[in-house]
Structure formats: structure tokens, C-alpha cells
Scaffold this active site. Structure first.
Site, PDB file in Angstrom:
ATOM      1  N   ARG A 131       0.809  -1.225   0.000  1.00  0.00           N
ATOM      2  CA  ARG A 131       0.000   0.000   0.000  1.00  0.00           C
ATOM      3  C   ARG A 131       0.841   1.273   0.000  1.00  0.00           C
ATOM      4  O   ARG A 131       0.343   2.355  -0.316  1.00  0.00           O
ATOM      5  CB  ARG A 131      -1.001  -0.040   1.152  1.00  0.00           C
ATOM      6  CG  ARG A 131      -2.115  -1.036   0.884  1.00  0.00           C
ATOM      7  CD  ARG A 131      -3.021  -1.222   2.064  1.00  0.00           C
ATOM      8  NE  ARG A 131      -2.725  -2.426   2.809  1.00  0.00           N
ATOM      9  CZ  ARG A 131      -3.045  -2.621   4.073  1.00  0.00           C
ATOM     10  NH1 ARG A 131      -3.641  -1.667   4.752  1.00  0.00           N
ATOM     11  NH2 ARG A 131      -2.762  -3.762   4.670  1.00  0.00           N
ATOM     12  N   GLU A 187       0.959  -6.750  13.121  1.00  0.00           N
ATOM     13  CA  GLU A 187      -0.203  -6.889  14.012  1.00  0.00           C
ATOM     14  C   GLU A 187      -0.836  -8.263  13.820  1.00  0.00           C
ATOM     15  O   GLU A 187      -1.400  -8.833  14.735  1.00  0.00           O
ATOM     16  CB  GLU A 187      -1.217  -5.775  13.677  1.00  0.00           C
ATOM     17  CG  GLU A 187      -2.225  -5.487  14.765  1.00  0.00           C
ATOM     18  CD  GLU A 187      -3.315  -4.505  14.326  1.00  0.00           C
ATOM     19  OE1 GLU A 187      -3.264  -4.013  13.189  1.00  0.00           O
ATOM     20  OE2 GLU A 187      -4.208  -4.264  15.145  1.00  0.00           O
TER      21      GLU A 187
HETATM   22  O1  LIG Z   1       2.816  -0.926  11.669  1.00  0.00           O
HETATM   23  P1  LIG Z   1       2.693  -2.381  11.368  1.00  0.00           P
HETATM   24  O2  LIG Z   1       2.134  -3.160  12.530  1.00  0.00           O
HETATM   25  O3  LIG Z   1       3.934  -2.969  10.836  1.00  0.00           O
HETATM   26  O4  LIG Z   1       1.560  -2.542  10.246  1.00  0.00           O
HETATM   27  C1  LIG Z   1       1.435  -1.685   9.151  1.00  0.00           C
HETATM   28  C2  LIG Z   1       1.654  -2.420   7.855  1.00  0.00           C
HETATM   29  O5  LIG Z   1       0.649  -3.447   7.700  1.00  0.00           O
HETATM   30  C3  LIG Z   1       0.026  -3.292   6.441  1.00  0.00           C
HETATM   31  O6  LIG Z   1       0.668  -3.984   5.427  1.00  0.00           O
HETATM   32  P2  LIG Z   1       0.582  -5.568   5.243  1.00  0.00           P
HETATM   33  O7  LIG Z   1       1.761  -6.201   5.879  1.00  0.00           O
HETATM   34  O8  LIG Z   1      -0.771  -6.042   5.663  1.00  0.00           O
HETATM   35  O9  LIG Z   1       0.808  -5.748   3.695  1.00  0.00           O
HETATM   36  P3  LIG Z   1       0.058  -5.250   2.385  1.00  0.00           P
HETATM   37  O10 LIG Z   1       0.330  -3.762   2.268  1.00  0.00           O
HETATM   38  O11 LIG Z   1       0.773  -6.038   1.342  1.00  0.00           O
HETATM   39  O12 LIG Z   1      -1.404  -5.551   2.493  1.00  0.00           O
HETATM   40  C4  LIG Z   1       0.134  -1.812   6.169  1.00  0.00           C
HETATM   41  O13 LIG Z   1      -0.030  -1.518   4.789  1.00  0.00           O
HETATM   42  C5  LIG Z   1       1.501  -1.479   6.684  1.00  0.00           C
HETATM   43  O14 LIG Z   1       2.515  -1.745   5.730  1.00  0.00           O
HETATM   44  N1  LIG Z   2      -5.716  -2.705  11.600  1.00  0.00           N
HETATM   45  C1  LIG Z   2      -5.153  -2.521  10.398  1.00  0.00           C
HETATM   46  N2  LIG Z   2      -5.877  -2.017   9.365  1.00  0.00           N
HETATM   47  C2  LIG Z   2      -5.297  -1.837   8.148  1.00  0.00           C
HETATM   48  N3  LIG Z   2      -4.020  -2.120   7.886  1.00  0.00           N
HETATM   49  C3  LIG Z   2      -3.275  -2.611   8.890  1.00  0.00           C
HETATM   50  N4  LIG Z   2      -1.976  -2.953   8.952  1.00  0.00           N
HETATM   51  C4  LIG Z   2      -1.713  -3.392  10.196  1.00  0.00           C
HETATM   52  N5  LIG Z   2      -2.799  -3.324  10.972  1.00  0.00           N
HETATM   53  C5  LIG Z   2      -3.793  -2.824  10.172  1.00  0.00           C
END
Ligand SMILES: O=P(O)(O)OC[C@H]1O[C@H](OP(=O)(O)OP(=O)(O)O)[C@H](O)[C@@H]1O
Ligand SMILES: Nc1ncnc2[nH]cnc12
Length: 181
Positions: free
Chosen positions: A67, A104
Site C-alpha cells: 500500500r 499486528e
Molecule cells: O505498523 P505495522 O504493525 O507494521 O503494520 C502496518 C503495515 O501493515 C500493512 O501492510 P501488510 O503487511 O498487511 O501488507 P500489504 O500492504 O501487502 O497488504 C500496512 O499496509 C503497513 O505496511
Molecule cells: N488494523 C489494520 N488495518 C489496516 N491495515 C493494517 N496494517 C496493520 N494493521 C492494520
């Protein structure tokens, strides 16, 4: 500290959708796709990021897969900076550095090309959301290993209650939308 170039984006919070129990039971997912598809929502976010970083002599914007790829290139364009993708494992073709981290809702790894940052280059790292901060912390580690200067960490959304910001006391952390729960 956030500077006087900060545009107030809080009204855009009404465009973020929350989805319970995604991707796992107990997680409330903050879905920005509903904000991105709004005719002015995406532009307002990019304008706010750009207003904050313009004039800070930024060489590179790094976007974290997936993202962070939505915001990073648009911001890089506005700053006349380069864009560097920070990717999930085994996606980048040349030599990489890799780091693993906790999320998370799981664990993951990130990679960057070894020649993506020259020592001393000024870097802003962007992602859509700051939760625990594990993803950004891993990326910070990669940038530091490569000798980049971290000029800022930028997020569209911050989940304040998870206190991810506490992992970055030495950096300028900008989040445009804040959630307390
Ligand atoms: O602060 P944190 O606890 O590290 O979480 C935040 C991260 O989690 C999500 O990505 P995700 O790993 O779900 O991957 P994606 O963007 O590929 O969906 C979001 O886009 C951040 O990159
Ligand atoms: N609660 C949440 N919603 C969307 N993106 C996330 N990445 C990590 N935690 C998330």
C-alpha cells in the site's frame, strides 16, 4: 513535531471504512480504498504530504509494498525525487538486502536493491498505515544499513492506540489521519 506546512486532513476520516475481523478474528481493519476512490480524497492526501516535505531537499521517496506503492510514486513526482520500492521477498531481480519483522497479524520480510540508495541521500519512507510500527522499523533498518539519511516517515493513517510511533523517537513522523481506537 509536525510543522506549519501540515494541512488538516481529519475530515477525510469519514471516507475510511472499518472492517471487523479482517484479515483475522479480532483485527479491525482500516480500509483506505473507500478514501482513494473519492474524487478529491487521494489528491488531498498527496497535497498534504507534498506540502510537508517540499523544501526539505528529498532525494528519494521509498514506498513499502503493497500500500506504500499507492502514495510513494505520487509524492515522489511532486517532490521531483526518485521512487524506490521496498518489496516483499523474492520480487526484486538484482542483489538485495533483506530484513524480517513482526506485524499486528503475522510476520513478514522486506527487501531493497543494494544499489537503490547512495550513502548520504535524503530519504522519506511512506506507507499507508502505522500500526505497531514493525514494518516501518524494518525499512528504517534497511535504509540505515545503506547509509541513507532518513528525513521523514510518512503515513496516511496512524492507529495511535498501538503506539507504533514510540519506535521512532529520533525521526520526524508525519501521519495525516489519526485513530484513537
Ligand atoms: O505498523 P505495522 O504493525 O507494521 O503494520 C502496518 C503495515 O501493515 C500493512 O501492510 P501488510 O503487511 O498487511 O501488507 P500489504 O500492504 O501487502 O497488504 C500496512 O499496509 C503497513 O505496511
Ligand atoms: N488494523 C489494520 N488495518 C489496516 N491495515 C493494517 N496494517 C496493520 N494493521 C492494520
Amino acid at each position: 513535531m509536525q510543522n506549519s506546512n501540515l494541512i488538516n486532513c481529519e475530515p477525510l476520516k469519514s471516507l475510511v471504512r472499518t472492517v471487523p475481523d479482517f484479515p483475522k478474528p479480532g483485527i479491525l481493519f482500516y480500509d483506505i480504498t473507500t478514501l482513494l476512490k473519492d474524487k478529491t480524497g487521494f489528491a488531498q492526501l498527496i497535497d498534504a504530504f507534498a506540502a510537508y516535505y517540499i523544501g526539505k531537499d528529498i532525494d528519494l521517496v521509498l514506498g513499502i509494498e503493497a500500500r506504500g506503492f499507492i502514495f510513494g510514486p505520487a509524492l515522489a513526482y511532486r517532490l521531483n525525487a526518485g521512487f524506490v520500492p521496498v518489496r516483499k521477498p523474492k520480487k526484486l531481480p538484482a542483489k538485495t538486502a533483506r530484513v524480517s519483522y513482526d506485524l499486528e497479524y503475522g510476520t513478514d520480510s522486506l527487501e531493497i536493491h543494494l544499489d537503490a540508495i547512495q550513502p548520504g541521500e535524503r530519504v522519506v519512507i511512506v506507507d499507508d498505515l502505522l500500526a505497531t510500527g514493525g514494518t516501518m522499523q524494518a525499512t528504517v533498518q534497511l535504509v540505515r544499513q545503506m547509509g541513507g539519511v532518513i528525513a521523514g516517515l510518512g503515513f496516511a493513517v496512524e492507529l495511535d492506540f498501538l503506539k507504533g510511533r514510540a519506535k521512532f523517537p529520533e525521526y520526524d513522523v508525519l501521519s495525516l489521519l489519526h485513530y484513537d481506537e
